[in-house]
Design a protein around this motif. Structure first.
Motif, mmCIF file in Angstrom:
data_model
loop_
_atom_site.group_PDB
_atom_site.id
_atom_site.type_symbol
_atom_site.label_atom_id
_atom_site.label_comp_id
_atom_site.label_asym_id
_atom_site.label_seq_id
_atom_site.Cartn_x
_atom_site.Cartn_y
_atom_site.Cartn_z
ATOM 1 N N TYR A 173 0.825 -1.212 0.000
ATOM 2 C CA TYR A 173 0.000 0.000 0.000
ATOM 3 C C TYR A 173 0.861 1.265 0.000
ATOM 4 O O TYR A 173 0.458 2.286 -0.572
ATOM 5 C CB TYR A 173 -0.941 -0.016 1.211
ATOM 6 N N TYR A 174 2.034 1.182 0.602
ATOM 7 C CA TYR A 174 2.946 2.334 0.591
ATOM 8 C C TYR A 174 3.418 2.634 -0.836
ATOM 9 O O TYR A 174 3.424 3.793 -1.271
ATOM 10 C CB TYR A 174 4.131 2.028 1.501
ATOM 11 N N THR A 175 3.793 1.592 -1.565
ATOM 12 C CA THR A 175 4.294 1.803 -2.926
ATOM 13 C C THR A 175 3.172 2.110 -3.919
ATOM 14 O O THR A 175 3.444 2.634 -5.001
ATOM 15 C CB THR A 175 5.089 0.577 -3.409
ATOM 16 N N ARG A 176 1.948 1.791 -3.583
ATOM 17 C CA ARG A 176 0.838 2.214 -4.448
ATOM 18 C C ARG A 176 0.734 3.731 -4.469
ATOM 19 O O ARG A 176 0.256 4.313 -5.449
ATOM 20 C CB ARG A 176 -0.480 1.597 -3.958
ATOM 21 N N ILE A 177 1.182 4.364 -3.399
ATOM 22 C CA ILE A 177 1.164 5.825 -3.323
ATOM 23 C C ILE A 177 2.450 6.416 -3.885
ATOM 24 O O ILE A 177 2.411 7.366 -4.670
ATOM 25 C CB ILE A 177 0.960 6.288 -1.864
ATOM 26 N N PHE A 178 3.590 5.830 -3.522
ATOM 27 C CA PHE A 178 4.879 6.450 -3.838
ATOM 28 C C PHE A 178 5.660 5.742 -4.949
ATOM 29 O O PHE A 178 6.733 6.204 -5.332
ATOM 30 C CB PHE A 178 5.741 6.513 -2.574
ATOM 31 N N GLY A 179 5.149 4.633 -5.456
ATOM 32 C CA GLY A 179 5.822 3.957 -6.547
ATOM 33 C C GLY A 179 6.810 2.902 -6.071
ATOM 34 O O GLY A 179 7.030 2.719 -4.875
ATOM 35 N N LEU A 180 7.421 2.197 -7.046
ATOM 36 C CA LEU A 180 8.301 1.081 -6.757
ATOM 37 C C LEU A 180 9.768 1.400 -7.039
ATOM 38 O O LEU A 180 10.573 0.506 -7.307
ATOM 39 C CB LEU A 180 7.888 -0.148 -7.585
ATOM 40 N N SER A 181 10.132 2.662 -6.995
ATOM 41 C CA SER A 181 11.526 3.033 -7.211
ATOM 42 C C SER A 181 12.369 2.624 -6.001
ATOM 43 O O SER A 181 11.837 2.308 -4.930
ATOM 44 C CB SER A 181 11.655 4.536 -7.436
ATOM 45 N N GLU A 182 13.703 2.655 -6.189
ATOM 46 C CA GLU A 182 14.585 2.332 -5.070
ATOM 47 C C GLU A 182 14.354 3.271 -3.893
ATOM 48 O O GLU A 182 14.331 2.849 -2.730
ATOM 49 C CB GLU A 182 16.058 2.414 -5.500
ATOM 50 N N VAL A 183 14.178 4.555 -4.180
ATOM 51 C CA VAL A 183 13.970 5.538 -3.118
ATOM 52 C C VAL A 183 12.678 5.242 -2.357
ATOM 53 O O VAL A 183 12.642 5.263 -1.118
ATOM 54 C CB VAL A 183 13.940 6.967 -3.691
ATOM 55 N N SER A 184 11.624 4.951 -3.080
ATOM 56 C CA SER A 184 10.341 4.681 -2.436
ATOM 57 C C SER A 184 10.411 3.427 -1.581
ATOM 58 O O SER A 184 9.968 3.414 -0.420
ATOM 59 C CB SER A 184 9.252 4.527 -3.501
ATOM 60 N N LEU A 185 10.991 2.351 -2.133
ATOM 61 C CA LEU A 185 11.066 1.097 -1.395
ATOM 62 C C LEU A 185 11.874 1.253 -0.109
ATOM 63 O O LEU A 185 11.486 0.746 0.947
ATOM 64 C CB LEU A 185 11.706 0.023 -2.275
ATOM 65 N N ARG A 186 12.987 1.958 -0.195
ATOM 66 C CA ARG A 186 13.855 2.104 0.971
ATOM 67 C C ARG A 186 13.365 3.151 1.952
ATOM 68 O O ARG A 186 13.707 3.111 3.136
ATOM 69 C CB ARG A 186 15.276 2.430 0.512
ATOM 70 N N SER A 187 12.565 4.095 1.490
ATOM 71 C CA SER A 187 12.106 5.156 2.392
ATOM 72 C C SER A 187 11.195 4.614 3.485
ATOM 73 O O SER A 187 11.130 5.182 4.583
ATOM 74 C CB SER A 187 11.388 6.256 1.606
#
Length: 511
Positions: free
Chosen positions: A108-122
């Motif tokens: 659900y977090y990546t549905r908002i912020f995407g699946l980039s490296e930055v998003s996944l690690r944030s």
């Protein structure tokens, strides 16, 4: 002068009694007992706020610079599933021991912020900052503001804390939830309440649904409550919290049991391998030694026996989980890994801050400041080696679009490859990180990692027809060489060699 009217005359003993009964006088007297009025209590919080901001900056620095590692790519793969149902099947089939809660949150977090490296690690950054707050909160709850501040300063810039914050895996969440369970359990132990028991029970269940390693910390909590019971402290609310945790996790027990059997019997990358051939006597001695240490924490009388036992609790929480895994490594198979006892690394800071304060608060503060400074100096030089997946994708894209890329299926092992057929990672363990960075149409082909003869034949046939191919292998030395096709007919050039990872370009030999 009428003494009863509040005048200032009268005998001295009467004036003393009058002042003691005056609430305003009591408040002023208490305020004078605190250095700097109320400002002393605010100072640790202000310094902690500065540490929190600095940690947030360090944890967020260069999140997208390095390519995802293989395990991080699995996080992205699980988070990208179409729904919770598909996510629930991921650890059951492909990632035993790593439970579903982190993947669902990440989904659900990546549905908002995407699946980039930055998003996944944030998301790991967020949990790491929550851990920092919990270290401070536990320090305040168990000791005092200054001890809490010292522990937070030791943990905030620790290279381990930074690594966990920079990694798109569940370990930062594991640490945060484990500390939340410890904090709520301690609070409900000191101030029993139904709401506290429910909060602690939910935190414990979330911990177990995040990683099976959470069982170790729930077990330590039970052991410490047994210690309380033996010592005459009866607290039904603390036991109710444990009962709520177990009840909430009960529906998942059949799955966890199957995963545990796989973890013990299988051969999994970076965690378990061939059992050590220790003599039976050594196994018995080590097991008895570990049991003795555990029993000491439960039944021994200590200097803290008359108090709340803070150091005993923290000592058990810090030592026993790792000791359990170490004993299992000797008696059964290798299973100790620092990541699985990561919450203990955070409580080491609390244990040291409180222990050093008993020797000298001044020296404690100096040592903590020196340690934090040393960590800040070391951090720029403590970066892990960059992952090669972007480079792999570039090299394959520069070759022919019909060249197949081979990945070994089956359970991944350290050392010798398993020779028993199994259905682990049927698509190949390393196909997931490769596909995160490569979007070409090259065929992806899984070869049996447990059958080198079959793998060699498949590679030879497909490379012959395509005119070239690539092999991504987790094997070392002779194990991967046995998969490569006949050197008289094929050229195999090693393009990369790392820890449990090799990359080969395979082409037919021109006559």
């Amino acid at each position: 002068m009428d003494y009863a009217a509040g005048g200032h005359g009268g005998p001295p003993h009467y004036r003393r009694r009058l002042r003691v009964r005056n609430p305003l006088y009591l408040a002023r007297w208490a305020d004078n007992r605190i250095p700097m009025g109320g400002r002393a209590s605010r100072r640790p919080i202000e310094i902690f706020a500065a540490i929190f901001v600095a940690a947030g900056f360090i944890y967020s620095f260069h999140l997208g610079t390095d390519a995802l590692g293989a395990s991080e790519a699995y996080s992205a793969w699980a988070a990208g599933k179409p729904g919770v149902g598909a996510i629930l099947r991921t650890p059951v089939l492909h990632d035993p021991g790593k439970q579903v809660f982190y993947y669902v949150i990440l989904h659900y977090y990546t549905r908002i912020f995407g699946l980039s490296e930055v998003s996944l690690r944030s998301l790991s950054v967020i949990f790491s900052l929550a851990t920092l707050v919990l270290v401070f909160a536990i320090g305040c709850e168990m000791f005092d503001d200054n001890t809490a501040l010292a522990a937070a300063a030791m943990w905030a810039f620790n290279p381990l804390a930074v690594v966990f914050a920079h990694t798109a895996r569940m370990y930062s969440m594991l640490i945060a939830l484990a500390l939340a369970q410890l904090w709520t359990l301690w609070r409900v132990r000191k101030r029993p309440s139904m709401s506290g028991a429910v909060a602690c029970g939910i935190a414990g269940a979330a911990l177990l649904y995040t990683h099976l390693g959470g069982i170790l910390f729930i077990g330590v909590g039970v052991a410490m409550l047994v210690r309380d019971y033996i010592g005459g402290k009866r607290n039904p609310m603390a036991w109710l919290a444990i009962a709520i945790t177990l009840a909430l996790f009960m529906p998942y027990v059949p799955v966890a049991r199957a995963q545990s059997e796989t973890l013990i019997a299988g051969h999994w990358l970076d965690w378990i391998g061939t059992g050590y051939e220790y003599p039976l006597a050594i196994k018995v001695v080590f097991l008895l030694g570990a049991a003795t240490v555990a029993m000491w924490f439960v039944v021994a009388r200590t200097r803290d026996a008359g108090g709340d036992g803070q150091l005993v609790w923290l000592g058990a929480w810090t030592i026993l989980p790792g000791l359990m895994l170490a004993a299992g490594s000797v008696v059964i198979r290798p299973m100790f890994n620092l990541r699985y006892v990561a919450p203990s690394t955070a409580t080491i800071a609390l244990l040291m801050a409180a222990g050093l304060a008993r020797v000298s608060v001044k020296w404690r503060n100096l040592l903590v400041a020196g340690f934090a400074l040393a960590c800040l100096i070391v951090l720029p030089f403590d970066r892990v080696d960059p992952q090669p997946w972007r480079d792999f994708a570039t090299q394959v894209s520069q070759g022919g679009s019909s060249d197949p890329v081979f990945f070994e299926s089956g359970f991944v092992s350290i050392g010798n490859a398993p020779s028993v057929a199994n259905d682990g990672f049927p698509f190949g363990y390393y196909s997931v990180p490769f596909d995160y960075y490569f979007r070409g149409s090259n065929p992806r082909i899984a070869i049996p990692g447990f059958d080198s003869t079959s793998a060699r034949m498949t590679i030879g046939e497909r490379v012959s027809s395509a005119g070239g191919g690539w092999l991504v292998s987790w094997k070392d030395g002779d194990a991967v060489t046995s998969e490569l096709p006949d050197p008289k007919r094929f050229s195999a050039v090693e393009k990369y060699r790392g820890e449990h990872l090799a990359f080969y370009r395979i082409t037919p030999v021109r006559k």
